[in-house]
Design a protein around this motif. Structure first.
Motif, PDB file in Angstrom:
ATOM      1  N   VAL A 383       0.840  -1.205   0.000  1.00 52.10           N
ATOM      2  CA  VAL A 383       0.000   0.000   0.000  1.00 52.10           C
ATOM      3  C   VAL A 383       0.873   1.251   0.000  1.00 52.10           C
ATOM      4  CG1 VAL A 383      -1.741   1.278   1.286  1.00 52.10           C
ATOM      5  CG2 VAL A 383      -1.849  -1.211   1.199  1.00 52.10           C
ATOM      6  N   VAL A 384       1.932   1.225   0.820  1.00 48.65           N
ATOM      7  CA  VAL A 384       2.814   2.390   0.912  1.00 48.65           C
ATOM      8  C   VAL A 384       3.549   2.606  -0.412  1.00 48.65           C
ATOM      9  CG1 VAL A 384       4.820   3.350   2.076  1.00 48.65           C
ATOM     10  CG2 VAL A 384       3.088   2.144   3.404  1.00 48.65           C
ATOM     11  N   VAL A 385       4.027   1.505  -0.998  1.00 49.62           N
ATOM     12  CA  VAL A 385       4.753   1.619  -2.273  1.00 49.62           C
ATOM     13  C   VAL A 385       3.857   2.256  -3.327  1.00 49.62           C
ATOM     14  CG1 VAL A 385       5.706   0.293  -4.201  1.00 49.62           C
ATOM     15  CG2 VAL A 385       6.394  -0.235  -1.861  1.00 49.62           C
ATOM     16  N   GLU A 386       2.606   1.837  -3.357  1.00 52.99           N
ATOM     17  CA  GLU A 386       1.695   2.398  -4.354  1.00 52.99           C
ATOM     18  C   GLU A 386       1.447   3.882  -4.112  1.00 52.99           C
ATOM     19  OE1 GLU A 386      -1.464  -0.408  -4.174  1.00 52.99           O
ATOM     20  OE2 GLU A 386      -0.420  -1.782  -5.542  1.00 52.99           O
ATOM     21  N   ALA A 387       1.350   4.255  -2.824  1.00 51.79           N
ATOM     22  CA  ALA A 387       1.148   5.672  -2.509  1.00 51.79           C
ATOM     23  C   ALA A 387       2.362   6.492  -2.923  1.00 51.79           C
ATOM     24  CB  ALA A 387       0.875   5.840  -1.011  1.00 51.79           C
ATOM     25  N   ILE A 388       3.555   5.917  -2.731  1.00 48.25           N
ATOM     26  CA  ILE A 388       4.775   6.642  -3.091  1.00 48.25           C
ATOM     27  C   ILE A 388       4.867   6.805  -4.602  1.00 48.25           C
ATOM     28  CG2 ILE A 388       7.293   6.378  -3.192  1.00 48.25           C
ATOM     29  CD1 ILE A 388       7.115   5.462  -0.292  1.00 48.25           C
ATOM     30  N   ARG A 389       4.430   5.789  -5.308  1.00 46.57           N
ATOM     31  CA  ARG A 389       4.438   5.879  -6.764  1.00 46.57           C
ATOM     32  C   ARG A 389       3.572   7.053  -7.235  1.00 46.57           C
ATOM     33  NH1 ARG A 389       2.709   0.597  -9.064  1.00 46.57           N
ATOM     34  NH2 ARG A 389       0.553   1.242  -8.996  1.00 46.57           N
ATOM     35  N   SER A 390       2.345   7.168  -6.665  1.00 51.44           N
ATOM     36  CA  SER A 390       1.510   8.279  -7.148  1.00 51.44           C
ATOM     37  C   SER A 390       2.071   9.624  -6.695  1.00 51.44           C
ATOM     38  CB  SER A 390       0.041   8.137  -6.726  1.00 51.44           C
ATOM     39  OG  SER A 390      -0.113   7.288  -5.682  1.00 51.44           O
ATOM     40  N   LEU A 391       2.722   9.644  -5.520  1.00 56.55           N
ATOM     41  CA  LEU A 391       3.346  10.895  -5.066  1.00 56.55           C
ATOM     42  C   LEU A 391       4.428  11.323  -6.055  1.00 56.55           C
ATOM     43  CD1 LEU A 391       3.461  12.835  -2.537  1.00 56.55           C
ATOM     44  CD2 LEU A 391       5.458  11.537  -1.867  1.00 56.55           C
ATOM     45  N   CYS A 392       5.193  10.344  -6.513  1.00 60.44           N
ATOM     46  CA  CYS A 392       6.307  10.642  -7.409  1.00 60.44           C
ATOM     47  C   CYS A 392       5.787  11.166  -8.742  1.00 60.44           C
ATOM     48  CB  CYS A 392       7.142   9.400  -7.615  1.00 60.44           C
ATOM     49  SG  CYS A 392       8.712   9.721  -8.409  1.00 60.44           S
ATOM     50  N   LEU A 393       4.674  10.581  -9.205  1.00 61.43           N
ATOM     51  CA  LEU A 393       4.113  11.066 -10.471  1.00 61.43           C
ATOM     52  C   LEU A 393       3.562  12.477 -10.296  1.00 61.43           C
ATOM     53  CD1 LEU A 393       2.380   7.831 -11.745  1.00 61.43           C
ATOM     54  CD2 LEU A 393       4.486   8.868 -12.579  1.00 61.43           C
ATOM     55  N   LYS A 394       3.144  12.787  -9.056  1.00 61.43           N
ATOM     56  CA  LYS A 394       2.603  14.114  -8.777  1.00 61.43           C
ATOM     57  C   LYS A 394       3.723  15.147  -8.695  1.00 61.43           C
ATOM     58  CE  LYS A 394      -0.213  15.926  -5.048  1.00 61.43           C
ATOM     59  NZ  LYS A 394      -0.759  15.413  -3.783  1.00 61.43           N
ATOM     60  N   PHE A 395       4.817  14.762  -8.094  1.00 57.97           N
ATOM     61  CA  PHE A 395       5.958  15.672  -7.965  1.00 57.97           C
ATOM     62  C   PHE A 395       7.169  15.075  -8.674  1.00 57.97           C
ATOM     63  CE2 PHE A 395       3.654  16.328  -3.839  1.00 57.97           C
ATOM     64  CZ  PHE A 395       3.086  17.538  -4.189  1.00 57.97           C
ATOM     65  N   PRO A 396       7.196  15.136 -10.005  1.00 55.40           N
ATOM     66  CA  PRO A 396       8.284  14.450 -10.718  1.00 55.40           C
ATOM     67  C   PRO A 396       9.666  14.987 -10.341  1.00 55.40           C
ATOM     68  CG  PRO A 396       6.696  15.440 -12.253  1.00 55.40           C
ATOM     69  CD  PRO A 396       6.252  15.796 -10.902  1.00 55.40           C
ATOM     70  N   LEU A 397       9.730  16.240  -9.875  1.00 56.85           N
ATOM     71  CA  LEU A 397      11.045  16.791  -9.508  1.00 56.85           C
ATOM     72  C   LEU A 397      11.649  16.047  -8.331  1.00 56.85           C
ATOM     73  CD1 LEU A 397      10.565  20.636  -9.864  1.00 56.85           C
ATOM     74  CD2 LEU A 397      11.914  19.093 -11.291  1.00 56.85           C
ATOM     75  N   LYS A 398      10.806  15.356  -7.567  1.00 52.37           N
ATOM     76  CA  LYS A 398      11.282  14.663  -6.377  1.00 52.37           C
ATOM     77  C   LYS A 398      11.677  13.223  -6.686  1.00 52.37           C
ATOM     78  CE  LYS A 398      11.231  17.702  -3.295  1.00 52.37           C
ATOM     79  NZ  LYS A 398      12.512  18.047  -2.707  1.00 52.37           N
ATOM     80  N   TYR A 399      11.785  12.905  -7.995  1.00 56.81           N
ATOM     81  CA  TYR A 399      11.979  11.502  -8.331  1.00 56.81           C
ATOM     82  C   TYR A 399      13.236  10.929  -7.688  1.00 56.81           C
ATOM     83  CZ  TYR A 399      15.786  12.342 -11.634  1.00 56.81           C
ATOM     84  OH  TYR A 399      16.989  12.661 -12.178  1.00 56.81           O
ATOM     85  N   ARG A 400      14.262  11.789  -7.486  1.00 55.43           N
ATOM     86  CA  ARG A 400      15.518  11.266  -6.982  1.00 55.43           C
ATOM     87  C   ARG A 400      15.348  10.595  -5.615  1.00 55.43           C
ATOM     88  NH1 ARG A 400      19.867  13.074  -9.983  1.00 55.43           N
ATOM     89  NH2 ARG A 400      18.779  15.004 -10.512  1.00 55.43           N
ATOM     90  N   SER A 401      14.762  11.336  -4.663  1.00 52.02           N
ATOM     91  CA  SER A 401      14.652  10.758  -3.323  1.00 52.02           C
ATOM     92  C   SER A 401      13.642   9.609  -3.306  1.00 52.02           C
ATOM     93  CB  SER A 401      14.273  11.835  -2.297  1.00 52.02           C
ATOM     94  OG  SER A 401      13.014  12.371  -2.614  1.00 52.02           O
ATOM     95  N   LEU A 402      12.582   9.719  -4.101  1.00 52.52           N
ATOM     96  CA  LEU A 402      11.590   8.644  -4.097  1.00 52.52           C
ATOM     97  C   LEU A 402      12.147   7.393  -4.769  1.00 52.52           C
ATOM     98  CD1 LEU A 402       8.554  10.926  -4.879  1.00 52.52           C
ATOM     99  CD2 LEU A 402       9.022   9.767  -2.738  1.00 52.52           C
ATOM    100  N   MET A 403      12.902   7.603  -5.839  1.00 50.45           N
ATOM    101  CA  MET A 403      13.526   6.462  -6.507  1.00 50.45           C
ATOM    102  C   MET A 403      14.545   5.794  -5.587  1.00 50.45           C
ATOM    103  SD  MET A 403      13.283   4.952  -9.430  1.00 50.45           S
ATOM    104  CE  MET A 403      13.230   5.584 -11.084  1.00 50.45           C
TER     105      MET A 403
END
Lengths: 889, 188
Positions: A383-403
C-alpha cells in the motif's frame, strides 16, 4: 527435584486441554438424543444433550436429512417440559435445524402457544423462532399476534417482533407493510433498542417512497431519538435524503446540515463518528461544512482507543483523496500515528500523509517512512509503495529521493508480491519521468544481481533489453546482464541471452564484444540457452564483421509479434489435428484482435500496470493498432498513426450486440474501428457493416469501409470505416451509426446456422470526433523549464468567461478534458476553499507539435468562473487552434 | 432473510449489520461461532476465514482495549482475554464503533455469565450460556442488544436454575469479580 516439577507442568497441560466435549462423536450423541422421548423428562440431561448437538453443528459437523428429521421430531417432544432453560435450548435447536415446511407444521401450535404465553421470554423467543422458520401462508395466521407484539410493553418482545419484521419484509413485503401504524408507535418507545429496531423497519417499509422518508427524517431530526444506534440510523437516512434533494439553491444552505453538525456534539462516540463520516461524504462538500467534522475526527486521532483512531484515520484518508488541504491540519497528529502499535492505523496514517504532502515535505516524510517500513507486513508495504508511486508522479522533480527510497526497500527482505509492486513502480516511473530513466534502470540492474524470483529477473531483463540500448551509455548494463548468464538458472540465462542480443542489434559499437559473450553461451548446458545464442549469432551476422543489422532481421527477432497469440494457438492446434504435407503458414493466422471474451468484460478487472503489461502498455496498444491498420491495404497509404482513442461504447451494457469504437487519427484521415460482439447464441450475423451518417461532420468524407463477413456468437470482430479530412486541421463532427447485417438462426445444440437469413439493422449511439482526439497526453517533468525553453515567440493569451459553475474543480476538469492534455505537477487538484487556481498542461498536437498551456482560474461569489489561457508551442497556428478549441467548446 | 454481498449499498442505507461473531481459542480453534451472512457458504470457507483472521491478529495486544483491523473486504474488531479471542466482523463500510459496541457487549456479557473466570475451559463447560449469549446479541445480522448487563440478564434468566434468576445485584457482583479477576491477572 526437577522431576516432580515437570510432572506438575504435564498435569497443568492436561488440565488446559481438558474439554467437556473431548472425544465427542456424532453417532453417540444422536443415540443420547433418545432421552428426549423418555416419558419422564430430565430437563438438565436434555439440555446437556442439546448443547452437545449444538456443539457438533457449531464445529461444522452436518446431519444427514434423516438424522436432522429424527432430531427435530425428538426435540418437539420437549415442549412438554415446563423448564424455562430447556425451552430456551429447544428454541435454539429448532433454529439451527431449519426444518422443512411439513416439519414446521408440527411445532407451529406449540410456538403459537408460547407466543401468547405470559412469560415475556417465551413470547420474545417464540416470535423469533416462528418468524425464522415460517413461510408466507402461516404468516397470515400469526399476523395479529405480531402486530400486538410490536407494541408490547416488554421491550424484548417488541424488539423480537420488529427485527423479525425486518427479515420478513424481504420475503413477504405486502404483509409487513400492513404493520406501519404499530411500527410508527414503536418508534416513539422509551426503550432505546425498540426505537432502533422500529426505525429500521419503518424506513424499510417506506424506502421506495421518497416523500415519506423525507417526512420521517424531518420529524425525527427535530425530536429526540434516545438510542445511539437509532441516531446512527437517522444520520444514514438523513444523508440519503440530502443526496436526493440536492442543495437548496435559494439560500445556498444544505438542508439538514445543521442536524448532522449537531450530532457531532452527541455524547456517544458512534454517533459523532457516523455524523462526521456522513458530512465528509456529502457530495460537493464545502470546506466550511467539512471543518467541524475534521475537527472531531482530529480529536479521535489521539484517543486511547485503537478503534476510534482507526475510524478517524480511515475516514481522513478518504477525505485526503478529494480535499487534501482540509486534512493538512491533522498532519502532526497523523505523523505521531506512524509509530502506532496497530499497523493498520500506521499504514493509513502514512498513506494519508503521502496524499496531503506537498513538495517540500516529501524528504522529511520519506525519512519517517524508512524507519516504519522495516516493521510492517508486506501487505501494508505494498500500500505504501503504491502511494509513493503516485506521489512521485505528482511531484516528478522529487523523483531522486523517491527512486532512492524504492531502490533501498528493493534490497531489503520481502515476498514476491511486495518486490513486484516495487519493481512495477520503478518501471512506471522510468516510463513517465524521462529524467528518472537511467538511475531507475541501474537500480533494477542491481536488484537482479541478487534476485530470488525468476519471474521478476526475466521481466526486468526483457525491459532492460528494450530500454537499455536507448540510453546514453548502454555498455554499463552489459556486465549485469552477462552475470546472469554465468550465475542464474536456465530460464534467466535464456532471457539474458536475448537481452544481450538486443543490445548487440541496436548498438553497433557494442556488437563485436556482445558476439564474444554470445559465443560463450554456445557451450551452455541448457538447450534453450544454446538455441537462442545460435539463432542470434547467425541472424545478426556473428562472423565478427561489424555490419549494421538490417531492419528486417531486427523486426524478425525483436519486433512485437503481429499475430494475436490466442489466434496463433488456435491455428496451430487446428494444424496439428489435421496434418497436411504443407508446412504451417503463419500468414494464415487471422490478425483480427479478439477482444476480451464476454465473461471477463462484465467484470472489468484492474488495468495491468508496470511489468504486468510489458514492455510499455500505452505504446504497445498503439503499436498493435498501427500494425492492425497497416495490414489493411486500403489504409496502408494513410501514413503514420498519430493517436488512437480509448474505446467508446456505442451500446448499453448487456444488449444483444455490444459495439464500441476506437477513433484512429492520421494526418489526413480518420479511421473508425468498430469492435462488435454478438451476445446471442442462437444467432449468426453475416455481411455486417456500419452505416455511418456524417452529415453533421461536414469536413469528413467517407472513402473506404471494411465490413465483417461473419460475426458468430461471442467471437468479436472489427469493422472499419475510413474518412478523409483536411490535413493538420482538428476537424470535429458528429457521426450517427447503424449496424446493418443479415441474421441467421443457429441451432445451439449443433451450432449449425440455417441457410436463409433475414436482413436487419440495429441503431447504435452517436459518436463524436472532438478536438481532444488530436492531442496526445504527454507530460513534462519540469514545466517551468519546458515553458521557458519553448519561449514566447508564438505565445497567445486570451481571457474567457466560463459562466456559473458548480465549483472551481468542475471548471478545471472541464477545460482539461476539452483540451485532452496532460496536467503537470499535480495542478489538476484544486484546493478546497480557494477562489483561484493555476493549472499547467502539456501535450503534443497533431503534426507532432509540442504544446504547453497555463490556465489561471478565478471564481466569484456568484460562482461565475473566469479563465485566462496562455499557450506556447513551436507553431503559431497550433496556438491559434488551441484558443479556437476553447472558444468553440 | 440474510442479505448477501450484492446489496451492499442497500445495507449501508438500512441497518448496521454484523457478519459474524467468533470466539476462538489461543490456537485459533473454534469455541463458538455465529455467522449471519452468506459470504461464507461452506464450513471450509468459514474455517479459512477464522484461520486467516486469527493469524492476522494473534500477535497483537488486544487485552486492554479492543483492536481493529481491515481484512479482505471486512472490518473486524477484536479483544482477547486469557486463552480466548473474541471477534466481531462487519462489511468494509460499516461504522467500526458500532461493531466495537457489539464486541464489548459480547465480551462483558461472557465475563458476567462466567463470573469472571473467562477462559476456554470455563467457556466450553458453559457452552450453552455462550450460545444463548450469541443468540441474544444478533438476529440475522441485526444487533439485538449491546448492553452486557441486559444480555447476561436475558441469558441467565433462562439458565437451568430458572427459579433463581440473577438479580441486578448479583450481576453487579459478578461484574465486580470479573474486574477484580482481570486486574489480578494483569498484575501477575
Amino acid at each position: 527435584m526437577a522431576q516432580p516439577l515437570v510432572k506438575k507442568d504435564d498435569d497443568r497441560d492436561d488440565e488446559m486441554d481438558y474439554s467437556p466435549f473431548m472425544g465427542i462423536e456424532k453417532g453417540a450423541v444422536l443415540q443420547e438424543a433418545r432421552v428426549f422421548n423418555d416419558p419422564q423428562l430430565d430437563p438438565r440431561r436434555c439440555s446437556q444433550v442439546i448443547t452437545k448437538l449444538l456443539y457438533l453443528l457449531n464445529q461444522g459437523e452436518t446431519f444427514t436429512k434423516i438424522e436432522a428429521t429424527e432430531v427435530f421430531f425428538a426435540v418437539t417432544k420437549l415442549f412438554q417440559s415446563k423448564d424455562v432453560g430447556l425451552r430456551r435450548m429447544v428454541y435454539l435447536m429448532i433454529k439451527e435445524l431449519s426444518p422443512s415446511a411439513d416439519e414446521v407444521i408440527i411445532v407451529t401450535s406449540s410456538l403459537m402457544k408460547d407466543m401468547n404465553s405470559r412469560t415475556d421470554m417465551y413470547r420474545a423467543n417464540a416470535i423469533r423462532v416462528l418468524c425464522r422458520i415460517t413461510d408466507g401462508t402461516l404468516l397470515t395466521q400469526i399476523e395479529r399476534y405480531l402486530k400486538q407484539a410490536i407494541v408490547d410493553k416488554n421491550p424484548v418482545v417488541a424488539s423480537a417482533a420488529l427485527v423479525s419484521g425486518i427479515h420478513l419484509l424481504q420475503t413477504n413485503p405486502e404483509i409487513v407493510k400492513r404493520w406501519s401504524n404499530e411500527v410508527q408507535e414503536a418508534v416513539q418507545s422509551r426503550a432505546a433498542l425498540v426505537q432502533f429496531h422500529a426505525l429500521g423497519l419503518l424506513h424499510q417499509i417506506r424506502q421506495n417512497d421518497r416523500l415519506a422518508v423525507s417526512k420521517l427524517v424531518t420529524s425525527l431530526t427535530r425530536g429526540t431519538v434516545r438510542s445511539p444506534l437509532a441516531q446512527c440510523l437517522l444520520i444514514r437516512y438523513t444523508s440519503q435524503v440530502i443526496r436526493e434533494s440536492g442543495m437548496n439553491n435559494q439560500t445556498g444552505e444544505r438542508p439538514f446540515y445543521d442536524y448532522l453538525e449537531g450530532c457531532l456534539r452527541h455524547k456517544a462516540e458512534m454517533v459523532i463518528f457516523e455524523a462526521a463520516r456522513a458530512i465528509t461524504e456529502l457530495s460537493g462538500v464545502t470546506s466550511r461544512e467539512l471543518n467541524p467534522a475534521i475537527t472531531v475526527l482530529q480529536l479521535f486521532l489521539s484517543s486511547s482507543k485503537p478503534v476510534l483512531r482507526f475510524a478517524a484515520v480511515r475516514t481522513l484518508n478518504k477525505v485526503a483523496m478529494t480535499h487534501p488541504t482540509a486534512v493538512t491540519n491533522c498532519n502532526i497528529d497523523m505523523e505521531s500515528l506512524i509509530s502506532d502499535q496497530n499497523r493498520s492505523i500506521a499504514t493509513l496514517a502514512i498513506t494519508t500523509l503521502l496524499k496531503t504532502g506537498n513538495e517540500s515535505s516529501v524528504d522529511r516524510l520519506m525519512k519517517q517512512i524508512t524507519n516504519f517500513m522495516s516493521d510492517i507486513a508486506d501487505e501494508f508495504k505494498i500500500v505504501v509503495v503504491e502511494a509513493i508511486r503516485s506521489l512521485c508522479l505528482k511531484f516528478p522533480l522529487k523523483y531522486r529521493s523517491l527512486m532512492n527510497f524504492l531502490s533501498n526497500i528493493l534490497r531489503e527482505e520481502g515476498g514476491f508480491d511486495y518486490k513486484k509492486a516495487i519493481v512495477d513502480s520503478i518501471v512506471i516511473l522510468i516510463r513517465d519521468i524521462p529524467d528518472a530513466k537511467e538511475s531507475g534502470l541501474l537500480h533494477l540492474c542491481e536488484f537482479i544481481e541478487d534476485c530470488e524470483f525468476t519471474y521478476l529477473s526475466t521481466q526486468i531483463l526483457h525491459f532492460l533489453g528494450n530500454e537499455g540500448p536507448k540510453t546514453s551509455d548502454p555498455s554499463k548494463y552489459i556486465r549485469y546482464i552477462y552475470n546472469r548468464v554465468i550465475l542464474e538458472n536456465a530460464t534467466v540465462r535464456a532471457a539474458a541471452v536475448s537481452t544481450l542480443a538486443k543490445f548487440g542489434a541496436m548498438v553497433d559499437s557494442l556488437k563485436p564484444r556482445i558476439f564474444i559473450l554470445l559465443k560463450r553461451c554456445l557451450f551452455d548446458n541448457d538447450d534453450e540457452v544454446r538455441d537462442r545464442a545460435t539463432l542470434y549469432l547467425n541472424t545478426l551476422g556473428g562472423d565478427g564483421s561489424v555490419v549494421e543489422t538490417e531492419g528486417e532481421v531486427k523486426e524478425f527477432l525483436f519486433g512485437s509479434f503481429d499475430v494475436p497469440l490466442s489466434n496463433m494457438e488456435t491455428s496451430l492446434k487446428n494444424y496439428i489435428q489435421d496434418p497436411s504435407e504443407e508446412s504451417f503458414d503463419i500468414n494464415s493466422v487471422p490478425k483480427e484482435v479478439k477482444s476480451q471474451p464476454l465473461a471477463e468484460k462484465k467484470a472489468p478487472g484492474k488495468k495491468p500496470t508496470g511489468l504486468g503489461a510489458p514492455p510499455s502498455a500505452p505504446a504497445s496498444a498503439a503499436d498493435a493498432y498501427e500494425k492492425l491498420l497497416l495490414s489493411i491495404p486500403e489504409f496502408a497509404t494513410f501514413g503514420k498513426l498519430f493517436k488512437s482513442s480509448a474505446p467508446v461504447e456505442l451500446t448499453e451494457a448487456e444488449t444483444e450486440y455490444a459495439v464500441n469504437v476506437v477513433k484512429h487519427i492520421f494526418d489526413n484521415h480518420v479511421v473508425l474501428q468498430y469492435n462488435c460482439t454478438n451476445t446471442i447464441p442462437e444467432q449468426l450475423l453475416e455481411n455486417v457493416i456500419v452505416v455511418v451518417d456524417a452529415s453533421d461532420a461536414e469536413e469528413f468524407a467517407e472513402i473506404a469501409s471494411k465490413p465483417l463477413r461473419s460475426l458468430p456468437y461471442d467471437s468479436p470482430g472489427q469493422i472499419f470505416v475510413a474518412f478523409e479530412k483536411p490535413g493538420g486541421v482538428p476537424a470535429v463532427g458528429k457521426f450517427s451509426n447503424v449496424l446493418r447485417f443479415i441474421v441467421k438462426e443457429v441451432d445451439p445444440s449443433t451450432g449449425e446456422a440455417e441457410e436463409d437469413g433475414v436482413e436487419d439493422e440495429y441503431q447504435l449511439e452517436d459518436l463524436e470526433v472532438v478536438a481532444a482526439d488530436y492531442m496526445l497526453k504527454v507530460g513534462v517533468s519540469n514545466f517551468k523549464n519546458a515553458w521557458e525553453s519553448m519561449g514566447s515567440d508564438f505565445e497567445r493569451l486570451e481571457e474567457y468567461g466560463l459562466g456559473p459553475r458548480d465549483s472551481l474543480t468542475e471548471a478545471v476538469n472541464a477545460v482539461i478534458s476539452l483540451l485532452g492534455m496532460q496536467p503537470c505537477e499535480g495542478t489538476e487538484v484544486v484546493a478546497t476553499n480557494s477562489r483561484s487556481h493555476t493549472c499547467l498542461l502539456s501535450g503534443v498536437f497533431i503534426g507532432n507539435v509540442k504544446v504547453l498551456v497555463r490556465l489561471s482560474f478565478g471564481i466569484d461569489a456568484q460562482k461565475e468562473v473566469a479563465m485566462k489561457l496562455v499557450v506556447r508551442s513551436e507553431d503559431e497556428s497550433v496556438c491559434v487552434a488551441i484558443h479556437e478549441i476553447v472558444a468553440s467548446g | 432473510a440474510v442479505s448477501t454481498g450484492e446489496d451492499r449499498s442497500l445495507e449501508m442505507e438500512t441497518c448496521p449489520l454484523v457478519k459474524n461473531i467468533l470466539l476462538l481459542d489461543s490456537e485459533g480453534k473454534r469455541v463458538a461461532v455465529k455467522y449471519c451472512s452468506d459470504d461464507w457458504p461452506t464450513n471450509s470457507a468459514k474455517e479459512a476465514f477464522e484461520k486467516a483472521i486469527f493469524n492476522k491478529t494473534q500477535k497483537t495486544n488486544a487485552r486492554t482495549e479492543a483492536e481493529v483491523t481491515m481484512f479482505e473486504n471486512y472490518i473486524a474488531v477484536y479483544k482477547f482475554v486469557q486463552d480466548l479471542h473474541f471477534y466481531v466482523t462487519g462489511g468494509e463500510d460499516e461504522n467500526e464503533l458500532i461493531l466495537a459496541s457489539a464486541l464489548q457487549g459480547f465480551f462483558d456479557a461472557v465475563g458476567l455469565l462466567l463470573r469472571g473466570n473467562v477462559d476456554k475451559k470455563e467457556a466450553l463447560e458453559n457452552l450453552d450460556l455462550i450460545l444463548l449469549c450469541l443468540d441474544e446479541i444478533v438476529d440475522g445480522g441485526i444487533i439485538l442488544e449491546t448492553d452486557a448487563n441486559v444480555i447476561a440478564g436475558k441469558v441467565a434468566s433462562n439458565s437451568i436454575d430458572a427459579g433463581a434468576p440473577l438479580s441486578e445485584q448479583t450481576i453487579g457482583q459478578a461484574l465486580a469479580t470479573a474486574r477484580e479477576h482481570l486486574t489480578r491477572s494483569l498484575l501477575k
